[in-house]
Write an enzyme that holds these catalytic residues in place. Structure first.
Site, PDB file in Angstrom:
ATOM      1  N   ASP A  25       0.827  -1.211   0.000  1.00  0.00           N
ATOM      2  CA  ASP A  25       0.000   0.000   0.000  1.00  0.00           C
ATOM      3  C   ASP A  25       0.862   1.263   0.000  1.00  0.00           C
ATOM      4  OD1 ASP A  25       0.941  -0.287   2.575  1.00  0.00           O
ATOM      5  OD2 ASP A  25      -1.000   0.000   3.541  1.00  0.00           O
ATOM      6  N   SER A  26       2.137   1.126  -0.348  1.00  0.00           N
ATOM      7  CA  SER A  26       3.058   2.269  -0.299  1.00  0.00           C
ATOM      8  C   SER A  26       2.798   3.323  -1.369  1.00  0.00           C
ATOM      9  CB  SER A  26       4.507   1.796  -0.398  1.00  0.00           C
ATOM     10  OG  SER A  26       4.790   1.315  -1.692  1.00  0.00           O
TER      11      SER A  26
END
Length: 149
Positions: A25-26
């Site tokens: 989810d970066s």
């Protein structure tokens, strides 16, 4: 005929466009975990501009990862109170939720020759060049041209 089609598809994937499943989810909210990103491979051989989202070989685990290029060789990078500065100029980043990284400071550092500095858009959770340093341009596999969930 079927063999030719299979070879054409495999060649296209190997040298032109390759799908890649995002497992982090970066890069949210721009690219959500579970999305399929399409990586344009010939772009890896050209000049990579600041702002481009690239696929690269992560030096931590050797897997393919995606991050945004924020600076190139010779440029200085700093984060002051969650705001990105490149060569002491504030960079407008509408895709970053600055409230989630308020009071974050980093640098300044200067990007080495033949390298780029990469950051995730979701800076609160991203492991990026702040952690592993500059990435050699030769580690870039291509530019993400689109991503779908």
């Amino acid at each position: 005929m079927a063999t030719i089609v299979v070879l054409a598809v495999l060649s296209l994937r190997a040298w032109v466009v390759e799908p890649f499943i995002v497992r982090s989810d970066s890069m949210e909210p721009a690219i959500a975990s579970g999305s399929i990103a399409f990586v344009y491979k010939p772009a890896a051989a050209g000049a990579i501009e600041n702002g481009a989202v690239v696929a690269f070989t992560n030096p931590v685990d050797g897997h393919t990862a995606i991050k945004r290029v924020v600076a190139g060789e010779g440029q200085s990078v700093a984060i002051r109170d969650a705001e990105l500065y490149v060569d002491d100029v504030l960079v407008a980043e509408a895709f970053v939720d600055h409230s989630r990284i308020d009071a974050t400071y980093f640098g300044p550092v200067t990007v080495a020759a033949g390298s780029v500095f990469l950051l995730g858009d979701n800076r609160a959770v991203s492991i990026d060049s702040r952690d592993f340093g500059d990435i050699p341009v030769t580690s870039i596999e291509g530019i993400v041209i689109t991503a779908t969930k």
